[in-house]
Design a protein around this motif. Structure first.
Motif, PDB file in Angstrom:
ATOM      1  N   GLU A 105       4.598   1.261  -6.435  1.00  0.00           N
ATOM      2  CA  GLU A 105       3.665   1.633  -7.506  1.00  0.00           C
ATOM      3  C   GLU A 105       2.553   0.591  -7.618  1.00  0.00           C
ATOM      4  O   GLU A 105       1.377   0.935  -7.846  1.00  0.00           O
ATOM      5  N   ALA A 106       2.919  -0.680  -7.462  1.00  0.00           N
ATOM      6  CA  ALA A 106       1.894  -1.736  -7.525  1.00  0.00           C
ATOM      7  C   ALA A 106       0.803  -1.460  -6.489  1.00  0.00           C
ATOM      8  O   ALA A 106      -0.394  -1.588  -6.768  1.00  0.00           O
ATOM      9  N   LEU A 107       1.219  -1.045  -5.297  1.00  0.00           N
ATOM     10  CA  LEU A 107       0.237  -0.756  -4.238  1.00  0.00           C
ATOM     11  C   LEU A 107      -0.703   0.368  -4.649  1.00  0.00           C
ATOM     12  O   LEU A 107      -1.918   0.277  -4.465  1.00  0.00           O
ATOM     13  N   GLN A 108      -0.131   1.410  -5.228  1.00  0.00           N
ATOM     14  CA  GLN A 108      -0.987   2.545  -5.632  1.00  0.00           C
ATOM     15  C   GLN A 108      -2.002   2.092  -6.675  1.00  0.00           C
ATOM     16  O   GLN A 108      -3.159   2.502  -6.647  1.00  0.00           O
ATOM     17  N   ILE A 109      -1.564   1.235  -7.582  1.00  0.00           N
ATOM     18  CA  ILE A 109      -2.462   0.758  -8.644  1.00  0.00           C
ATOM     19  C   ILE A 109      -3.540  -0.162  -8.056  1.00  0.00           C
ATOM     20  O   ILE A 109      -4.722  -0.052  -8.399  1.00  0.00           O
ATOM     21  N   ILE A 110      -3.140  -1.019  -7.148  1.00  0.00           N
ATOM     22  CA  ILE A 110      -4.118  -1.924  -6.514  1.00  0.00           C
ATOM     23  C   ILE A 110      -5.151  -1.112  -5.723  1.00  0.00           C
ATOM     24  O   ILE A 110      -6.358  -1.336  -5.829  1.00  0.00           O
ATOM     25  N   PHE A 111      -4.655  -0.156  -4.949  1.00  0.00           N
ATOM     26  CA  PHE A 111      -5.586   0.660  -4.162  1.00  0.00           C
ATOM     27  C   PHE A 111      -6.547   1.413  -5.091  1.00  0.00           C
ATOM     28  O   PHE A 111      -7.747   1.494  -4.832  1.00  0.00           O
ATOM     29  N   ALA A 112      -6.002   1.972  -6.178  1.00  0.00           N
ATOM     30  CA  ALA A 112      -6.844   2.732  -7.106  1.00  0.00           C
ATOM     31  C   ALA A 112      -7.896   1.826  -7.749  1.00  0.00           C
ATOM     32  O   ALA A 112      -9.013   2.255  -8.023  1.00  0.00           O
ATOM     33  N   ALA A 113      -7.544   0.570  -7.972  1.00  0.00           N
ATOM     34  CA  ALA A 113      -8.462  -0.344  -8.662  1.00  0.00           C
ATOM     35  C   ALA A 113      -9.526  -0.930  -7.729  1.00  0.00           C
ATOM     36  O   ALA A 113     -10.582  -1.357  -8.194  1.00  0.00           O
ATOM     37  N   ILE A 114      -9.244  -0.977  -6.445  1.00  0.00           N
ATOM     38  CA  ILE A 114     -10.145  -1.697  -5.530  1.00  0.00           C
ATOM     39  C   ILE A 114     -10.915  -0.778  -4.584  1.00  0.00           C
ATOM     40  O   ILE A 114     -12.078  -1.016  -4.283  1.00  0.00           O
ATOM     41  N   LEU A 115     -10.260   0.267  -4.097  1.00  0.00           N
ATOM     42  CA  LEU A 115     -10.872   1.014  -2.989  1.00  0.00           C
ATOM     43  C   LEU A 115     -11.872   2.064  -3.466  1.00  0.00           C
ATOM     44  O   LEU A 115     -11.659   2.717  -4.487  1.00  0.00           O
ATOM     45  N   GLU A 116     -12.928   2.187  -2.700  1.00  0.00           N
ATOM     46  CA  GLU A 116     -13.963   3.208  -2.930  1.00  0.00           C
ATOM     47  C   GLU A 116     -14.189   3.921  -1.608  1.00  0.00           C
ATOM     48  O   GLU A 116     -13.797   3.411  -0.552  1.00  0.00           O
ATOM     49  N   TYR A 134      -1.599   5.712   1.612  1.00  0.00           N
ATOM     50  CA  TYR A 134      -2.269   5.779   0.309  1.00  0.00           C
ATOM     51  C   TYR A 134      -3.788   5.531   0.319  1.00  0.00           C
ATOM     52  O   TYR A 134      -4.502   6.201  -0.432  1.00  0.00           O
ATOM     53  N   PRO A 135      -4.314   4.571   1.083  1.00  0.00           N
ATOM     54  CA  PRO A 135      -5.748   4.288   0.966  1.00  0.00           C
ATOM     55  C   PRO A 135      -6.635   5.512   1.162  1.00  0.00           C
ATOM     56  O   PRO A 135      -7.657   5.666   0.497  1.00  0.00           O
ATOM     57  N   GLN A 136      -6.219   6.435   2.039  1.00  0.00           N
ATOM     58  CA  GLN A 136      -7.051   7.636   2.274  1.00  0.00           C
ATOM     59  C   GLN A 136      -7.190   8.478   0.998  1.00  0.00           C
ATOM     60  O   GLN A 136      -8.128   9.253   0.864  1.00  0.00           O
ATOM     61  N   MET A 137      -6.284   8.314   0.057  1.00  0.00           N
ATOM     62  CA  MET A 137      -6.398   9.084  -1.190  1.00  0.00           C
ATOM     63  C   MET A 137      -7.608   8.640  -2.007  1.00  0.00           C
ATOM     64  O   MET A 137      -8.047   9.325  -2.913  1.00  0.00           O
ATOM     65  N   TYR A 138      -8.106   7.449  -1.702  1.00  0.00           N
ATOM     66  CA  TYR A 138      -9.264   6.920  -2.435  1.00  0.00           C
ATOM     67  C   TYR A 138     -10.514   6.917  -1.561  1.00  0.00           C
ATOM     68  O   TYR A 138     -11.470   6.187  -1.835  1.00  0.00           O
ATOM     69  N   GLY A 183      17.062   1.083  -6.033  1.00  0.00           N
ATOM     70  CA  GLY A 183      17.011   2.288  -6.858  1.00  0.00           C
ATOM     71  C   GLY A 183      16.589   2.015  -8.297  1.00  0.00           C
ATOM     72  O   GLY A 183      16.333   2.959  -9.054  1.00  0.00           O
ATOM     73  N   TRP A 184      16.520   0.753  -8.672  1.00  0.00           N
ATOM     74  CA  TRP A 184      16.068   0.450 -10.042  1.00  0.00           C
ATOM     75  C   TRP A 184      14.566   0.605 -10.185  1.00  0.00           C
ATOM     76  O   TRP A 184      14.051   0.726 -11.278  1.00  0.00           O
ATOM     77  N   ARG A 185      13.875   0.557  -9.086  1.00  0.00           N
ATOM     78  CA  ARG A 185      12.423   0.728  -9.031  1.00  0.00           C
ATOM     79  C   ARG A 185      11.692  -0.299  -9.888  1.00  0.00           C
ATOM     80  O   ARG A 185      10.892   0.073 -10.768  1.00  0.00           O
ATOM     81  N   ILE A 186      11.964  -1.558  -9.664  1.00  0.00           N
ATOM     82  CA  ILE A 186      11.228  -2.610 -10.369  1.00  0.00           C
ATOM     83  C   ILE A 186      10.636  -3.593  -9.351  1.00  0.00           C
ATOM     84  O   ILE A 186      11.357  -4.107  -8.488  1.00  0.00           O
ATOM     85  N   GLY A 187       9.353  -3.827  -9.477  1.00  0.00           N
ATOM     86  CA  GLY A 187       8.670  -4.814  -8.643  1.00  0.00           C
ATOM     87  C   GLY A 187       7.494  -5.349  -9.435  1.00  0.00           C
ATOM     88  O   GLY A 187       7.307  -4.986 -10.604  1.00  0.00           O
ATOM     89  N   TYR A 188       6.720  -6.200  -8.809  1.00  0.00           N
ATOM     90  CA  TYR A 188       5.579  -6.739  -9.563  1.00  0.00           C
ATOM     91  C   TYR A 188       4.444  -7.142  -8.637  1.00  0.00           C
ATOM     92  O   TYR A 188       4.630  -7.321  -7.432  1.00  0.00           O
ATOM     93  N   MET A 189       3.257  -7.266  -9.262  1.00  0.00           N
ATOM     94  CA  MET A 189       2.155  -7.947  -8.592  1.00  0.00           C
ATOM     95  C   MET A 189       1.857  -9.197  -9.404  1.00  0.00           C
ATOM     96  O   MET A 189       1.950  -9.176 -10.634  1.00  0.00           O
ATOM     97  N   ALA A 190       1.538 -10.282  -8.708  1.00  0.00           N
ATOM     98  CA  ALA A 190       1.162 -11.528  -9.387  1.00  0.00           C
ATOM     99  C   ALA A 190      -0.192 -11.944  -8.832  1.00  0.00           C
ATOM    100  O   ALA A 190      -0.369 -12.052  -7.609  1.00  0.00           O
ATOM    101  N   LEU A 191      -1.150 -12.141  -9.735  1.00  0.00           N
ATOM    102  CA  LEU A 191      -2.532 -12.423  -9.310  1.00  0.00           C
ATOM    103  C   LEU A 191      -2.794 -13.918  -9.218  1.00  0.00           C
ATOM    104  O   LEU A 191      -2.622 -14.636 -10.216  1.00  0.00           O
ATOM    105  N   HIS A 192      -3.197 -14.355  -8.039  1.00  0.00           N
ATOM    106  CA  HIS A 192      -3.586 -15.758  -7.847  1.00  0.00           C
ATOM    107  C   HIS A 192      -5.097 -15.766  -7.657  1.00  0.00           C
ATOM    108  O   HIS A 192      -5.611 -15.265  -6.655  1.00  0.00           O
ATOM    109  N   ASP A 193      -5.794 -16.343  -8.635  1.00  0.00           N
ATOM    110  CA  ASP A 193      -7.258 -16.228  -8.654  1.00  0.00           C
ATOM    111  C   ASP A 193      -7.890 -17.613  -8.817  1.00  0.00           C
ATOM    112  O   ASP A 193      -8.456 -17.928  -9.873  1.00  0.00           O
ATOM    113  N   PRO A 194      -7.799 -18.453  -7.766  1.00  0.00           N
ATOM    114  CA  PRO A 194      -8.202 -19.852  -7.920  1.00  0.00           C
ATOM    115  C   PRO A 194      -9.685 -20.048  -8.232  1.00  0.00           C
ATOM    116  O   PRO A 194     -10.057 -21.078  -8.782  1.00  0.00           O
ATOM    117  N   THR A 195     -10.544 -19.069  -7.912  1.00  0.00           N
ATOM    118  CA  THR A 195     -11.981 -19.260  -8.185  1.00  0.00           C
ATOM    119  C   THR A 195     -12.518 -18.223  -9.181  1.00  0.00           C
ATOM    120  O   THR A 195     -13.736 -17.979  -9.230  1.00  0.00           O
TER     121      THR A 195
END
Ligand code: PLP
Length: 403
Positions: free
Chosen positions: A104-115, A133-137, A244-256
Motif C-alpha cells: 500500500e505504501a508503494l501505491q501511495i508513493i506512486f500516486a503522490a509522485i508520478l505524472e 503500478y506505475p503505469q496506472m499513473y 497476513g497482518w498487512r502492516i508496513g511503513y514508509m519512513a521519510l529521510h529528507d536531509p535537505t
C-alpha cells in the motif's frame, strides 16, 4: 459487456498467477509442493511469535476495533522511528507513516509522485508491483540491470545511462527479491552518488528483508544519505513473520528539506484512505518493543534450508545459482537450452508432471529474468529434498526425450 480499464487489464502478478493451474490440480486431488510464495507462514517452524499474536488478540479484547490515526498509532510510529534510528539515521516519529503493508505504501508513493511521462527506474528482475503500478499513473518503469554472473549486483553504468530528469523514483530492493542479492555500503554510496545529480529524484529503499541478511553487509540507505531524499520501506511481513497482518511503513529521510510538498501530498492520500488495521498495529508494536531473541532460531532455520538448496542445486545438471546473500529466495538459472528459452513452459510442465510449483523468472522481468525460476527456500528439509529429486528427474527425463 462492461468495459474494463486498460490499467487493470495490464496488471500481472506472476507469483499468484501460477497458482491458478496449481489449484486446478489440487481440485483433482493432487498434492502440490508449493515453493512459489514468499510467505513464511506457509512453511513449518516459522510461525509469528506468540507474544505478537497475544498482543494482537489483547488489542481486540480491549475493544480496539475502531479506526486508528491515518499516519499510524503514535506508539507504533515512535517504536518504528526508534528502530530506524538504530539503523543509523535520525528518524523521528513524524517521518513514519504506517500503511497496509509496503504494497500500500508503494501505491501511495506512486500516486503522490508520478505524472504522465515520468519514470521509475527499478532493478531487473524485481518484485512485480514495481512494474505493475506505475503505469496506472501514466508513468513507466524502466529496468536497470542486475548482473546475472556477479551475484546479481547492481550495474551502475546501466543506472547512470538510464537516469534523466523524468526519473522520479530510483528503486533499490535490499536484500533483493527475487535474487537475494545484498548491497553493502560501497554499492549504496555509488547509487547515492548517481542520484545526487538528479534533484527531482527520490530513492525508494525497500528494506523489507533487512533482518534476513546472511552476508553481514546490509545497510540502511537512509543511514548513508547526507543529501539525497530517501523513502525507507519496511514492515511486519517478512522479518516479523506476519505477512497476513498487512502492516508496513514508509519512513521519510529528507536531509535537505526537499520533500515538504511531497509529504503534504502523501499525508492527504493517507488521510483519504483512513488508516491501517488497528489491532494488527498493536501486534507489530509488541514485536518491536519485546526481546528479539526469537529471531535467531527462525533465521538459523532459514539459513540451513538455504544451504540445503545450494548443495542440491550444485549437484543437479541443468541448474545453476548465484548464492543469495539475504531474503529467502533463489533465482535459479536453467542451463538446458530448451528451458532457458522458455522458463514459463518449464514451470508449467514441472507443475503438471511433478507437482512442484515455482515461479518463472520472466514473471519478474520479461527480459532480465528470462531463463530462470524463483524458488522460495522456506519449506522443511524433507520437502525441499523431495522437490529437488523431482526437478532432477524432470530435467533428466526431458533431456533424454530430446524433444
Ligand atoms: C521486495 C518486496 N517488497 C514488498 C513486499 C510486500 O510487502 P508487504 O507485505 O508489506 O506489502 C514483498 C513481498 O514479497 C517484497 O518481496
Amino acid at each position: 459487456m462492461i468495459p474494463v480499464s486498460k490499467r487493470a487489464s495490464a496488471i500481472e502478478y506472476a507469483i499468484r498467477d501460477v497458482v491458478v493451474p496449481a489449484m486446478a490440480l489440487e481440485a483433482q486431488g493432487h498434492e502440490i509442493i508449493k515453493l512459489n510464495i514468499g510467505d513464511p507462514i506457509a512453511y513449518p517452524g516459522l510461525a509469528t511469535p506468540h507474544h505478537m499474536v497475544e498482543a494482537y488478540k489483547e488489542s481486540l479484547s480491549r475493544g480496539e476495533s475502531g479506526y486508528s490515526p491515518s499516519y499510524g498509532i503514535p506508539q507504533l510510529r515512535k517504536a518504528i522511528a526508534k528502530d530506524e534510528s538504530a539503523k543509523g539515521w535520525n528518524c523521528s516519529e513524524n517521518d513514519v507513516y504506517v500503511c497496509h503493508g509496503v504494497t500500500e505504501a508503494l501505491q501511495i508513493i506512486f500516486a503522490a509522485i508520478l505524472e504522465e511521462g515520468t519514470k521509475v527506474l527499478a532493478p531487473g528482475p524485481h518484485y512485480p508491483p514495481y512494474m505493475a503500478y506505475p503505469q496506472m499513473y501514466g508513468a513507466q518503469t524502466i529496468e536497470y540491470a542486475l548482473k546475472p554472473d556477479d551475484v546479481w549486483s547492481m550495474d551502475f553504468e546501466d543506472i547512470n545511462s538510464k537516469m534523466d530528469d523524468d526519473v522520479r523514483l530510483l528503486v533499490i530492493i535490499n536484500p533483493n527479491n527475487p535474487t537475494g542479492n545484498v548491497a553493502g555500503e560501497d554499492e549504496i554510496n555509488k547509487l547515492l552518488a548517481i542520484a545526487k545529480n538528479w534533484p527531482k529524484c527520490v530513492i525508494i529503499a525497500d528494506e523489507i528483508y533487512d533482518g534476513l541478511d546472511f552476508s553481514g553487509k546490509q545497510k540502511s540507505v537512509s543511514s548513508l544519505s547526507s543529501s539525497v531524499p530517501v523513502i525507507s520501506l519496511n514492515g511486519v511481513s517478512k522479518v516479523y513473520y506476519a505477512p497476513g497482518w498487512r502492516i508496513g511503513y514508509m519512513a521519510l529521510h529528507d536531509p535537505t528539506n526537499v520533500m515538504t510538498d511531497l509529504r503534504d501530498g502523501l499525508e492527504r492520500l493517507l488521510r483519504s484512505r483512513l488508516c491501517a488495521s488497528t489491532p494488527a498495529q498493536m501486534g507489530y508494536l509488541a514485536g518491536l518493543e519485546s526481546d528479539r531473541g526469537w529471531m535467531i532460531s527462525h533465521k538459523s532455520k532459514v539459513q540451513s534450508r538455504r544451504q540445503l538448496c545450494l548443495d542440491r542445486i550444485a549437484k543437479i545438471d541443468g541448474l545453476e545459482v548465484e548464492a543469495p546473500g539475504g531474503a529467502f529466495y533463489m533465482f535459479v538459472r536453467l542451463t538446458d537450452k530448451k528451458w532457458s528459452l522458455d522458463d514459463k513452459d518449464f514451470v508449467l510442465k514441472l507443475l503438471a508432471e511433478e507437482h512442484v510449483l515455482v515461479v518463472h523468472g520472466s514473471g519478474f522481468s520479461s527480459q532480465k529474468g528470462a531463463g530462470h525460476f524463483r524458488l522460495v527456500y522456506l519449506a522443511d528439509e524433507a520437502t525441499l529434498s523431495t522437490a529437488f529429486d523431482r526437478i532432477d528427474s524432470f530435467l533428466e527425463r526431458h533431456r533424454s526425450a530430446k524433444e
